[in-house]
Design an enzyme around this catalytic site. Structure first.
Site, short mmCIF file in Angstrom:
data_model
loop_
_atom_site.label_atom_id
_atom_site.label_comp_id
_atom_site.label_asym_id
_atom_site.label_seq_id
_atom_site.Cartn_x
_atom_site.Cartn_y
_atom_site.Cartn_z
N LYS A 65 23.10 54.89 48.88
CA LYS A 65 23.51 53.64 49.01
C LYS A 65 24.71 53.86 50.02
CE LYS A 65 26.98 51.56 46.33
NZ LYS A 65 27.18 50.52 45.25
N GLN A 136 33.70 40.52 40.51
CA GLN A 136 33.01 41.36 39.58
C GLN A 136 33.32 40.70 38.14
OE1 GLN A 136 31.43 43.91 40.38
NE2 GLN A 136 32.03 43.59 42.77
N ASP A 157 44.72 35.85 36.21
CA ASP A 157 44.74 36.55 37.39
C ASP A 157 45.99 36.18 38.11
OD1 ASP A 157 41.81 37.01 39.51
OD2 ASP A 157 43.80 36.68 40.33
N GLY A 217 38.54 48.38 37.39
CA GLY A 217 38.84 48.06 38.82
C GLY A 217 39.43 49.48 39.65
N ALA A 218 39.63 50.34 38.89
CA ALA A 218 40.30 51.57 39.66
C ALA A 218 39.08 52.54 39.97
CB ALA A 218 41.18 52.42 38.73
N ASP A 219 38.76 52.38 41.54
CA ASP A 219 37.48 53.29 41.84
C ASP A 219 37.99 54.27 43.13
OD1 ASP A 219 37.80 51.06 43.56
OD2 ASP A 219 35.69 50.53 43.25
N LYS A 223 44.56 54.17 42.31
CA LYS A 223 44.41 52.87 41.75
C LYS A 223 44.76 53.21 40.35
CE LYS A 223 41.43 50.22 44.63
NZ LYS A 223 39.86 49.47 44.47
P1 NAD Z 1 38.00 40.32 44.10
O1 NAD Z 1 38.89 40.59 45.50
O2 NAD Z 1 36.80 39.52 44.02
O3 NAD Z 1 38.84 40.21 43.07
C1 NAD Z 1 39.96 41.01 42.28
C2 NAD Z 1 40.76 39.88 41.80
O4 NAD Z 1 42.04 40.58 41.14
C3 NAD Z 1 41.29 38.76 42.60
O5 NAD Z 1 41.04 37.64 41.85
C4 NAD Z 1 42.76 38.88 42.50
O6 NAD Z 1 43.68 37.78 42.66
C5 NAD Z 1 42.97 39.63 41.14
N1 NAD Z 1 44.19 40.57 41.21
C6 NAD Z 1 44.63 41.10 42.26
N2 NAD Z 1 45.78 41.93 41.65
C7 NAD Z 1 46.13 41.50 40.38
C8 NAD Z 1 46.81 41.91 39.29
N3 NAD Z 1 47.83 42.70 39.70
N4 NAD Z 1 46.69 41.29 38.33
C9 NAD Z 1 45.97 40.22 37.87
N5 NAD Z 1 44.96 39.92 38.89
C10 NAD Z 1 45.09 40.41 39.97
O7 NAD Z 1 37.37 41.90 44.00
P2 NAD Z 1 36.20 42.41 42.86
O8 NAD Z 1 35.12 42.47 43.89
O9 NAD Z 1 36.07 41.75 41.81
O10 NAD Z 1 36.70 44.19 42.60
C11 NAD Z 1 37.87 44.14 41.69
C12 NAD Z 1 38.16 45.66 41.97
O11 NAD Z 1 36.95 46.18 41.24
C13 NAD Z 1 38.30 46.34 43.03
O12 NAD Z 1 39.18 47.16 42.90
C14 NAD Z 1 37.04 47.03 43.32
O13 NAD Z 1 37.13 48.36 44.22
C15 NAD Z 1 36.80 47.81 41.97
N6 NAD Z 1 35.31 47.62 41.93
C16 NAD Z 1 34.70 48.77 40.93
C17 NAD Z 1 33.71 49.08 40.55
C18 NAD Z 1 33.00 50.30 39.77
O14 NAD Z 1 31.91 50.39 39.57
N7 NAD Z 1 33.93 50.64 38.77
C19 NAD Z 1 32.74 48.13 41.44
C20 NAD Z 1 32.85 47.16 42.25
C21 NAD Z 1 34.30 47.00 42.28
#
Ligand code: NAD
Length: 319
Positions: A65, A136, A157, A217-219, A223
């Site tokens: 990927k 996500q 959120d 979220g932490a990736d 983070k």
């Molecule tokens: P996104 O931008 O669509 O959604 C993130 C949401 O979090 C937003 O609605 C935002 O308002 C909210 N947010 C931000 N800071 C916040 C806080 N302190 N408290 C509450 N809400 C808060 O992003 P996404 O695609 O849903 O991804 C979210 C996270 O997941 C990113 O850090 C991304 O890198 C990570 N991720 C991890 C994996 C994995 O395999 N572990 C895969 C994809 C994404």
């Protein structure tokens, strides 16, 4: 021989959450048996973002990927994250398919949370809390609906509009959902944290015994979403130790010496194959997900089979 090109729309048509759950569970199981090849992600760093290569081989399936992260892309009308996957035949290296991997990433991330909950959460879990209601959150919900009898969703959120959109989405599926204070959202059986936060958003005193947390979220280095006190009083499982220590939920507490590598109970794959015990009684369990290339390749193999079966995709001759 021809290569199949599959767009996001093609994949949305042929990939189901049931298939993705099977693919991801299988990938974790192979990882637990140490039967995968998955070199660490390789990064190219730019001023405005980065590109990552994620290769993997498992069980006769291989590929890579290639995914970017450019947080300011909306200013130029492009998504923040755009991923392509090349799916190869390990016998010859032939590229069997080139496919959009953005939807694959969302689906396999949701499935990883679902599978972790299947093995670590209490079987009778009914209330799911979401901290973060972005892209996500939807696939996390979809995976959990397949595996649990979900009666209630509580979500929080920073963006009220994102939370309300998610509540509306749940309501349309006849799930009782509410936009709650963060403390209230943490009062649940399974808590999914899915924000890009770089400082703890969930405090230890809000998490009751018996809760399972999917920290998704932490990736990336720096983070974190959880108060490290939660990790200290929980049994913590990761998807892959090397990747989690570098960039998962545990990366900051490890670098500060708040927890040590010995505090990690094991990987989810080790739980699946029975090398490590999963939930014990009413403890708090945490699954630290960083997202593995084997999840992508295992999911891509199912997509490839479905595309052949259904005659989906554009065929082109590269070689
Ligand atoms: P996104 O931008 O669509 O959604 C993130 C949401 O979090 C937003 O609605 C935002 O308002 C909210 N947010 C931000 N800071 C916040 C806080 N302190 N408290 C509450 N809400 C808060 O992003 P996404 O695609 O849903 O991804 C979210 C996270 O997941 C990113 O850090 C991304 O890198 C990570 N991720 C991890 C994996 C994995 O395999 N572990 C895969 C994809 C994404």
């Amino acid at each position: 021989m021809e290569t199949i090109i599959l767009t996001k729309e093609d994949i949305m048509d042929i990939l189901t959450m049931d298939d993705t759950l099977k693919a991801v569970e299988h990938a974790f199981e192979m990882h637990g048996k140490n039967e995968v090849q998955m070199p660490a992600k390789i990064y190219l760093e730019f001023e405005k973002g980065d590109l990552r290569a994620m290769p993997a081989y498992l069980d006769g399936k291989a590929g890579v990927k290639w995914v970017n992260s450019h947080p300011h892309n909306s200013e130029v009308g492009l998504p923040t994250v755009m991923a392509l996957l090349i799916y190869n035949d390990p016998e010859t290296g032939f590229p069997l398919a080139v496919m959009d991997a953005t939807h694959i990433t969302n689906m396999r991330t949701g499935a990883a949370g679902g599978i972790a909950s299947k093995y670590l959460a209490r079987k009778d879990s009914k209330i799911i809390g979401f901290i973060g209601c972005g892209v996500q959150a939807y696939t996390q919900l979809s995976a959990h609906l397949k595996l649990f009898d979900v009666e209630k969703v509580r979500c929080y959120d920073l963006s009220e509009s994102h939370a309300k959109k998610f509540v509306d989405y749940c309501s349309k599926q006849n799930i009782d959902a509410e936009f709650a204070r963060i403390e209230k959202a943490c009062d649940c059986d399974i808590l999914v944290t899915i924000t890009p936060s770089r400082k703890p958003v969930v405090m230890a005193e809000w998490v009751a015994d018996g809760t399972h947390i999917n920290a998704i979220g932490a990736d990336a280095p720096g983070k974190q979403e959880l108060d490290p006190e939660i990790l200290k009083k929980s049994r913590v499982f990761v998807d892959d130790k090397e990747q989690a220590f570098h960039s998962g939920e545990v990366n900051v507490p490890l670098s500060k010496g708040i927890i040590s590598e010995n505090d990690i109970a094991g990987t989810i794959g080790e739980v699946i194959v029975g090398k490590v015990k999963g939930r014990i009684g009413d403890e708090i369990t945490v699954f630290d997900s960083t997202g593995l290339a084997i999840q992508d390749i295992s999911t891509a193999s199912i997509i490839y089979s479905r595309a052949i079966e259904k005659g989906v995709g554009l065929k082109i001759r590269f070689f």
